[in-house]
Design an enzyme around this catalytic site. Sequence first.
Site, short mmCIF file in Angstrom:
data_model
loop_
_atom_site.label_atom_id
_atom_site.label_comp_id
_atom_site.label_asym_id
_atom_site.label_seq_id
_atom_site.Cartn_x
_atom_site.Cartn_y
_atom_site.Cartn_z
N THR A 15 0.82 -1.21 0.00
CA THR A 15 0.00 0.00 0.00
C THR A 15 0.85 1.26 0.00
O THR A 15 0.44 2.29 -0.53
CB THR A 15 -0.94 -0.02 1.23
OG1 THR A 15 -1.83 -1.12 1.06
CG2 THR A 15 -1.73 1.24 1.39
N TYR A 29 -8.06 0.52 -3.71
CA TYR A 29 -7.04 1.20 -4.52
C TYR A 29 -6.15 0.14 -5.19
O TYR A 29 -6.27 -1.05 -4.91
CB TYR A 29 -6.21 2.10 -3.60
CG TYR A 29 -5.67 1.37 -2.40
CD1 TYR A 29 -4.46 0.69 -2.45
CD2 TYR A 29 -6.41 1.30 -1.21
CE1 TYR A 29 -3.99 -0.03 -1.37
CE2 TYR A 29 -5.94 0.59 -0.12
CZ TYR A 29 -4.74 -0.08 -0.21
OH TYR A 29 -4.28 -0.81 0.86
N THR A 95 1.61 -4.30 4.33
CA THR A 95 1.51 -4.50 5.78
C THR A 95 0.95 -5.89 6.15
O THR A 95 1.13 -6.34 7.28
CB THR A 95 0.63 -3.41 6.43
OG1 THR A 95 -0.67 -3.47 5.85
CG2 THR A 95 1.25 -2.04 6.26
N ASP A 96 0.27 -6.56 5.20
CA ASP A 96 -0.43 -7.80 5.57
C ASP A 96 0.50 -8.90 6.09
O ASP A 96 0.16 -9.60 7.04
CB ASP A 96 -1.22 -8.34 4.37
CG ASP A 96 -2.42 -7.46 4.03
OD1 ASP A 96 -2.69 -6.50 4.78
OD2 ASP A 96 -3.09 -7.73 3.01
N LYS A 168 0.28 -7.21 12.94
CA LYS A 168 -0.72 -6.28 12.41
C LYS A 168 -2.02 -6.54 13.17
O LYS A 168 -2.58 -7.62 13.09
CB LYS A 168 -0.91 -6.49 10.90
CG LYS A 168 -1.88 -5.49 10.29
CD LYS A 168 -1.96 -5.62 8.77
CE LYS A 168 -2.92 -4.58 8.22
NZ LYS A 168 -3.01 -4.60 6.74
N GLU A 289 -2.53 -27.62 27.85
CA GLU A 289 -3.77 -28.13 27.23
C GLU A 289 -3.56 -29.48 26.54
O GLU A 289 -4.51 -30.08 26.06
CB GLU A 289 -4.30 -27.10 26.22
CG GLU A 289 -4.92 -25.87 26.87
CD GLU A 289 -6.30 -26.15 27.48
OE1 GLU A 289 -6.83 -27.26 27.31
OE2 GLU A 289 -6.82 -25.24 28.16
N1 ASP Z 1 -2.79 -5.79 1.02
C1 ASP Z 1 -1.74 -4.79 1.21
C2 ASP Z 1 -0.42 -5.51 1.28
O1 ASP Z 1 -0.12 -6.12 2.26
C3 ASP Z 1 -2.02 -4.00 2.43
C4 ASP Z 1 -0.95 -3.01 2.81
O2 ASP Z 1 0.10 -2.91 2.24
O3 ASP Z 1 -1.22 -2.27 3.77
O4 ASP Z 1 0.34 -5.44 0.35
#
Ligand code: ASP
Length: 332
Positions: A15, A29, A95-96, A168, A289
């Site tokens: 992103t 986007y 970020t994923d 995340k 467990e």
């Molecule tokens: N789906 C995107 C990715 O991980 C989300 C992001 O970058 O925030 O590339």
Amino acid sequence: MEKLPNIIILATGGTIAGIAGKTTITVGYTSAAITVETLIEMVPEIETIANISGQQVVQISSQDMNNEIWLDLGKKVNELLSNPDIDGIVITHGTDTMEETAYYLHLVVKSEKPVVLVGAMRPSTAMSADGPNNLYNAVALAGSKNAWRKGVLIVMNDTIHSAREVTKASTFLTDAFQAPGLGALGYIQSNVAHFYKEPTGRHTVNSRFNTEGIDELPKVDIAYGYANVTRVAIDAFVETGSQGVIYAGTGNGSLTDEVMDALIEARSNDVIVVRSTRVGSGLVARNGEADDDMLDFVVSDTLNPQKARVLLLLALTQTTDTKEIQQMFYEY
Ligand code: ASP
């Protein structure tokens, strides 16, 4: 005047490199659209704190990150950092799966120099896009002497995290990156990195893992626990050749009878079984467990399932001894 640090930015997409037609669009986007050159041009301030050069490694959304890219990226980072003229590396990343790539590098990078992963929650075209400030902070952190010997770091929202603890924790908020229960390492403000904690696990120069000469990582998968869960996913992973299964159990890694049977069968087929948790914080206790000693299972300690997968796939490049692997989960 003090010499500026030489920092390489390795861009992988995400992103932070995303674009949309309007400033108000923050979902739907196009991710991974702008190149590393444009990313750098968008933050001219970074040229005042570092000598920068950029390389586009891949251009993907991070959900498409995979073992092959990790292998290449780890080798590239090691090669670059062995050059005495390079002071640190910034990796722009979606970020994923950023926490997984960061933890992988935390375990395979052989350098004391800073390696900083950074992304953005809003695309580059958004009103109040967070990417430029995050990138500026990442460059400042990678050029900071304070960041040496800290292992691989993630900086987002002015907060510095260790690759091992960070996850995340929000689908869209700009403070999405958290280290639940254990906390951040520090903050970055006006390009000064302030550390308040040290990462405790083994990493980088003290890590036993080395991917030089390795062309393929083993197949390790994650099965998720929930009310009414069946054994189908575990059986399918074993049938398709997984060498390790992480079970993201409920609570403290708890298992239903059906799941227990599937995992016992998996273990009898030489698959390494790691009990982790879907909870998101806390540690999974050995012999809590489940009777792990008797069943020959491993527990994930405080690693979440996706990071337990990273550690197990590196562990399996060296051993299938469950006692040794358990020790790795306590040490790394
Ligand atoms: N789906 C995107 C990715 O991980 C989300 C992001 O970058 O925030 O590339």
